[in-house]
Design a protein around this motif. Structure first.
Motif, PDB file in Angstrom:
ATOM      1  N   GLY A 236       0.732  -1.162  -0.078  1.00  0.00           N
ATOM      2  CA  GLY A 236       0.081   0.042   0.113  1.00  0.00           C
ATOM      3  C   GLY A 236       0.757   1.201   0.099  1.00  0.00           C
ATOM      4  O   GLY A 236       1.873   1.281   0.719  1.00  0.00           O
ATOM      5  N   ARG A 237       0.624   2.028  -0.878  1.00  0.00           N
ATOM      6  CA  ARG A 237       1.555   3.389  -1.181  1.00  0.00           C
ATOM      7  C   ARG A 237       1.628   4.269   0.356  1.00  0.00           C
ATOM      8  O   ARG A 237       2.614   5.007   0.419  1.00  0.00           O
ATOM      9  CB  ARG A 237       1.085   4.161  -2.204  1.00  0.00           C
ATOM     10  N   GLN A 238       0.403   4.194   1.038  1.00  0.00           N
ATOM     11  CA  GLN A 238       0.388   4.806   2.098  1.00  0.00           C
ATOM     12  C   GLN A 238       0.597   4.355   3.367  1.00  0.00           C
ATOM     13  O   GLN A 238       0.187   4.747   4.437  1.00  0.00           O
ATOM     14  CB  GLN A 238      -1.249   5.385   2.071  1.00  0.00           C
ATOM     15  N   ASP A 239       1.479   3.357   3.383  1.00  0.00           N
ATOM     16  CA  ASP A 239       1.703   2.558   4.515  1.00  0.00           C
ATOM     17  C   ASP A 239       2.581   3.338   5.611  1.00  0.00           C
ATOM     18  O   ASP A 239       3.571   3.986   4.943  1.00  0.00           O
ATOM     19  CB  ASP A 239       2.758   1.334   4.079  1.00  0.00           C
ATOM     20  N   LEU A 240       2.110   3.365   6.777  1.00  0.00           N
ATOM     21  CA  LEU A 240       2.935   4.002   7.795  1.00  0.00           C
ATOM     22  C   LEU A 240       3.864   3.175   8.641  1.00  0.00           C
ATOM     23  O   LEU A 240       4.532   3.498   9.655  1.00  0.00           O
ATOM     24  CB  LEU A 240       1.986   4.682   8.785  1.00  0.00           C
ATOM     25  N   ASN A 241       3.957   1.924   8.134  1.00  0.00           N
ATOM     26  CA  ASN A 241       4.524   0.933   8.939  1.00  0.00           C
ATOM     27  C   ASN A 241       5.900   0.308   8.257  1.00  0.00           C
ATOM     28  O   ASN A 241       6.943   0.142   8.824  1.00  0.00           O
ATOM     29  CB  ASN A 241       3.946  -0.171   9.464  1.00  0.00           C
ATOM     30  N   VAL A 242       5.664   0.197   7.091  1.00  0.00           N
ATOM     31  CA  VAL A 242       6.887  -0.112   6.177  1.00  0.00           C
ATOM     32  C   VAL A 242       7.110   0.849   5.126  1.00  0.00           C
ATOM     33  O   VAL A 242       6.008   1.365   4.292  1.00  0.00           O
ATOM     34  CB  VAL A 242       6.428  -1.628   5.283  1.00  0.00           C
ATOM     35  N   PRO A 243       8.276   1.087   4.709  1.00  0.00           N
ATOM     36  CA  PRO A 243       8.511   2.259   3.636  1.00  0.00           C
ATOM     37  C   PRO A 243       8.282   1.580   2.112  1.00  0.00           C
ATOM     38  O   PRO A 243       9.332   0.775   1.727  1.00  0.00           O
ATOM     39  CB  PRO A 243       9.924   2.918   3.744  1.00  0.00           C
ATOM     40  N   ALA A 244       6.899   1.695   1.721  1.00  0.00           N
ATOM     41  CA  ALA A 244       6.751   0.949   0.560  1.00  0.00           C
ATOM     42  C   ALA A 244       7.675   1.400  -0.582  1.00  0.00           C
ATOM     43  O   ALA A 244       8.218   0.581  -1.530  1.00  0.00           O
ATOM     44  CB  ALA A 244       5.342   1.154   0.031  1.00  0.00           C
ATOM     45  N   SER A 245       7.941   2.536  -0.833  1.00  0.00           N
ATOM     46  CA  SER A 245       8.425   3.206  -2.099  1.00  0.00           C
ATOM     47  C   SER A 245       9.951   2.637  -1.955  1.00  0.00           C
ATOM     48  O   SER A 245      10.749   2.130  -2.981  1.00  0.00           O
ATOM     49  CB  SER A 245       8.651   4.609  -2.303  1.00  0.00           C
ATOM     50  N   LEU A 246      10.773   2.574  -1.023  1.00  0.00           N
ATOM     51  CA  LEU A 246      12.113   2.244  -0.762  1.00  0.00           C
ATOM     52  C   LEU A 246      12.227   0.634  -1.051  1.00  0.00           C
ATOM     53  O   LEU A 246      12.951   0.101  -1.648  1.00  0.00           O
ATOM     54  CB  LEU A 246      12.565   2.600   0.545  1.00  0.00           C
ATOM     55  N   SER A 247      11.236  -0.041  -0.308  1.00  0.00           N
ATOM     56  CA  SER A 247      11.049  -1.614  -0.468  1.00  0.00           C
ATOM     57  C   SER A 247      10.811  -1.791  -2.065  1.00  0.00           C
ATOM     58  O   SER A 247      11.371  -3.058  -2.623  1.00  0.00           O
ATOM     59  CB  SER A 247       9.903  -1.885   0.410  1.00  0.00           C
ATOM     60  N   ILE A 248      10.194  -1.181  -2.666  1.00  0.00           N
ATOM     61  CA  ILE A 248      10.033  -1.558  -4.016  1.00  0.00           C
ATOM     62  C   ILE A 248      11.076  -1.190  -4.762  1.00  0.00           C
ATOM     63  O   ILE A 248      11.637  -1.790  -5.810  1.00  0.00           O
ATOM     64  CB  ILE A 248       8.797  -0.645  -4.706  1.00  0.00           C
ATOM     65  N   GLU A 249      12.073  -0.031  -4.554  1.00  0.00           N
ATOM     66  CA  GLU A 249      13.131   0.396  -5.184  1.00  0.00           C
ATOM     67  C   GLU A 249      14.248  -0.872  -4.968  1.00  0.00           C
ATOM     68  O   GLU A 249      14.858  -1.345  -5.778  1.00  0.00           O
ATOM     69  CB  GLU A 249      13.682   1.770  -4.495  1.00  0.00           C
ATOM     70  N   PHE A 266      -0.874  -0.707  -4.264  1.00  0.00           N
ATOM     71  CA  PHE A 266      -2.340  -0.094  -4.279  1.00  0.00           C
ATOM     72  C   PHE A 266      -1.976   1.195  -3.702  1.00  0.00           C
ATOM     73  O   PHE A 266      -1.727   1.486  -2.675  1.00  0.00           O
ATOM     74  CB  PHE A 266      -2.912  -1.089  -3.099  1.00  0.00           C
ATOM     75  N   PRO A 267      -2.322   2.219  -4.559  1.00  0.00           N
ATOM     76  CA  PRO A 267      -2.165   3.551  -4.286  1.00  0.00           C
ATOM     77  C   PRO A 267      -2.759   4.209  -3.262  1.00  0.00           C
ATOM     78  O   PRO A 267      -2.181   5.119  -2.574  1.00  0.00           O
ATOM     79  CB  PRO A 267      -2.765   4.336  -5.659  1.00  0.00           C
ATOM     80  N   ASP A 268      -4.151   3.528  -2.763  1.00  0.00           N
ATOM     81  CA  ASP A 268      -5.008   4.288  -1.770  1.00  0.00           C
ATOM     82  C   ASP A 268      -4.940   3.543  -0.546  1.00  0.00           C
ATOM     83  O   ASP A 268      -5.561   4.022   0.545  1.00  0.00           O
ATOM     84  CB  ASP A 268      -6.232   4.611  -2.330  1.00  0.00           C
ATOM     85  N   ALA A 269      -4.030   2.485  -0.442  1.00  0.00           N
ATOM     86  CA  ALA A 269      -3.806   1.519   0.856  1.00  0.00           C
ATOM     87  C   ALA A 269      -2.845   1.741   1.552  1.00  0.00           C
ATOM     88  O   ALA A 269      -1.811   2.539   1.014  1.00  0.00           O
ATOM     89  CB  ALA A 269      -3.960   0.186   0.185  1.00  0.00           C
ATOM     90  N   GLY A 270      -2.952   1.497   2.831  1.00  0.00           N
ATOM     91  CA  GLY A 270      -2.024   1.477   3.799  1.00  0.00           C
ATOM     92  C   GLY A 270      -1.144   0.340   4.099  1.00  0.00           C
ATOM     93  O   GLY A 270      -1.291  -0.565   3.177  1.00  0.00           O
ATOM     94  N   HIS A 271      -0.851   0.099   5.386  1.00  0.00           N
ATOM     95  CA  HIS A 271      -0.364  -1.385   5.777  1.00  0.00           C
ATOM     96  C   HIS A 271      -1.441  -2.436   5.678  1.00  0.00           C
ATOM     97  O   HIS A 271      -1.177  -3.613   5.456  1.00  0.00           O
ATOM     98  CB  HIS A 271      -0.085  -1.191   7.138  1.00  0.00           C
ATOM     99  N   GLN A 272      -2.679  -2.006   5.829  1.00  0.00           N
ATOM    100  CA  GLN A 272      -3.877  -2.980   5.505  1.00  0.00           C
ATOM    101  C   GLN A 272      -4.243  -3.052   4.346  1.00  0.00           C
ATOM    102  O   GLN A 272      -4.750  -1.904   3.868  1.00  0.00           O
ATOM    103  CB  GLN A 272      -4.798  -2.585   6.448  1.00  0.00           C
ATOM    104  N   LEU A 273      -4.080  -3.969   3.428  1.00  0.00           N
ATOM    105  CA  LEU A 273      -4.439  -4.128   1.970  1.00  0.00           C
ATOM    106  C   LEU A 273      -5.753  -4.401   1.782  1.00  0.00           C
ATOM    107  O   LEU A 273      -6.424  -4.939   2.746  1.00  0.00           O
ATOM    108  CB  LEU A 273      -3.414  -4.995   1.113  1.00  0.00           C
ATOM    109  N   PRO A 274      -6.485  -3.972   0.582  1.00  0.00           N
ATOM    110  CA  PRO A 274      -7.847  -4.455   0.374  1.00  0.00           C
ATOM    111  C   PRO A 274      -7.609  -5.993   0.210  1.00  0.00           C
ATOM    112  O   PRO A 274      -7.236  -6.527  -0.882  1.00  0.00           O
ATOM    113  CB  PRO A 274      -8.272  -3.516  -0.589  1.00  0.00           C
ATOM    114  N   VAL A 275      -8.281  -6.773   1.051  1.00  0.00           N
ATOM    115  CA  VAL A 275      -8.257  -8.177   0.888  1.00  0.00           C
ATOM    116  C   VAL A 275      -8.435  -8.781  -0.262  1.00  0.00           C
ATOM    117  O   VAL A 275      -7.870  -9.593  -0.796  1.00  0.00           O
ATOM    118  CB  VAL A 275      -8.767  -8.858   2.318  1.00  0.00           C
ATOM    119  N   ASP A 276      -9.893  -8.593  -0.679  1.00  0.00           N
ATOM    120  CA  ASP A 276     -10.228  -9.186  -1.921  1.00  0.00           C
ATOM    121  C   ASP A 276      -9.346  -8.958  -3.241  1.00  0.00           C
ATOM    122  O   ASP A 276      -8.932  -9.820  -4.134  1.00  0.00           O
ATOM    123  CB  ASP A 276     -11.536  -8.801  -2.144  1.00  0.00           C
ATOM    124  N   ALA A 277      -8.782  -7.777  -3.331  1.00  0.00           N
ATOM    125  CA  ALA A 277      -8.091  -7.286  -4.460  1.00  0.00           C
ATOM    126  C   ALA A 277      -6.707  -7.981  -4.114  1.00  0.00           C
ATOM    127  O   ALA A 277      -6.123  -8.411  -5.204  1.00  0.00           O
ATOM    128  CB  ALA A 277      -8.043  -5.638  -4.620  1.00  0.00           C
TER     129      ALA A 277
END
Length: 298
Positions: A236-249, A266-277
């Motif tokens: 989730g791009r808005q994750d406040l626990n894991v730095p998503a951008s750096l992890s992807i890099e 997932f651009p609008d998600a945080g650490h909690q991802l949309p489960v079905d998606a």
């Protein structure tokens, strides 16, 4: 102080737990399934869990825990079984019906200590051996699927076992344990964090910010560099626990060397991802990357 430290680490998994309780809206038609309680051993420790199997198995997976005092996750296991994945889910050591000593915030210990992460990785591999013993066809691909803290555990387990044929990791850090803590303390769960901080500022804090605690860091890339199996990471791009951008890099850097690692964001998600998606994306990747197309007429 140690308990404060542990409580903050606990956030890495707790933010995902409510999502699993919502696995009721899946459009996938449920297939007949069986749920069998099992026990298996890692060294002198007996662990307890359950295998949830569909009528037709296309793959098998062990669910690897995040941080916290987690027991077996039957909701996620059943959702995977609906999609053809036989799943072993178990009580983390020292919880539920599993033996062993639990390391984590509730008992004031460091659950991201390297020795504990390695022990949990061995537990996951012991679970995979049990799942392999129970799955009838040796051609069925078996792998590890986990959330959050599993981003450190799964690479260790996969590097230690040739039985692991794939990895699926949701919101798992591709930074070291110390870097993750620097980021998490810096973000502090603030809803406006991403509006008030640039990537440059965040990266600088992750690189050189002060450490509140001293311990040997675990770097997931150390194990991932040894692997040739495919892996998928979801963020989730808005994750406040894991730095998503750096992890992807860092994932892309490994992929550029020939590793079969992919990611979905997932651009609008945080650490909690949309489960079905997230489940749909994971299954699409498994079908394309791991599961062989059966011969015509069979």
């Amino acid at each position: 102080m140690e308990r404060v430290y542990g409580a903050l680490l606990l956030l890495t998994s707790l933010l995902l737990l409510p999502a699993y309780a919502q696995l009721t809206s899946s459009p996938v038609a449920p297939e007949p399934e069986s749920v069998v309680d099992v026990q298996f051993r890692n060294g002198d420790t007996t662990l307890a869990g359950a295998i949830v199997s569909p009528a037709k198995i296309i793959a098998g997976a062990v669910i690897v825990h995040g941080s916290g005092k987690e027991t077996r996750n039957l909701d996620l296991a059943r959702a995977l079984a609906q999609r053809g994945v036989a799943t072993l889910t178990y009580d983390k050591r020292g919880t539920g019906k599993s033996g062993g000593t639990y390391m984590g915030p509730e008992v004031g210990t460091n659950n991201v200590d390297t020795a504990n992460l390695e022990l949990l990785a061995d537990d996951a591999n012991a679970a995979l051996k049990e799942l392999s013993r129970r799955v009838s066809s040796p051609r069925t691909p078996l792998g590890l699927m986990g959330i959050s803290q599993a981003g450190w555990i799964i690479p260790i387990a996969a590097a230690r076992s040739p039985d692991v044929k794939f990895m699926v990791i949701w919101s798992g850090p591709m930074v070291t344990t110390l870097e993750q803590l620097r980021f998490q303390f810096f973000a502090d769960g603030r809803e406006d964090f991403w509006k008030k901080n640039t990537q440059a500022r965040i990266r600088e804090h992750i690189r050189s910010g002060p450490d509140r605690y001293q311990f040997t860091a675990t770097d997931p890339t150390t194990s991932l560099q040894k692997l040739s199996i495919p892996g998928l990471w979801l963020y989730g791009r808005q994750d406040l626990n894991v730095p998503a951008s750096l992890s992807i890099e860092r994932l892309e850097l490994l992929a550029s060397t020939g590793k079969r690692f992919e990611h979905i964001e997932f651009p609008d998600a945080g650490h909690q991802l949309p489960v079905d998606a997230a489940l749909s994306a994971s299954m699409s990747w498994l079908q394309r990357t791991v599961i062989s197309t059966p011969p015509q007429g069979k």
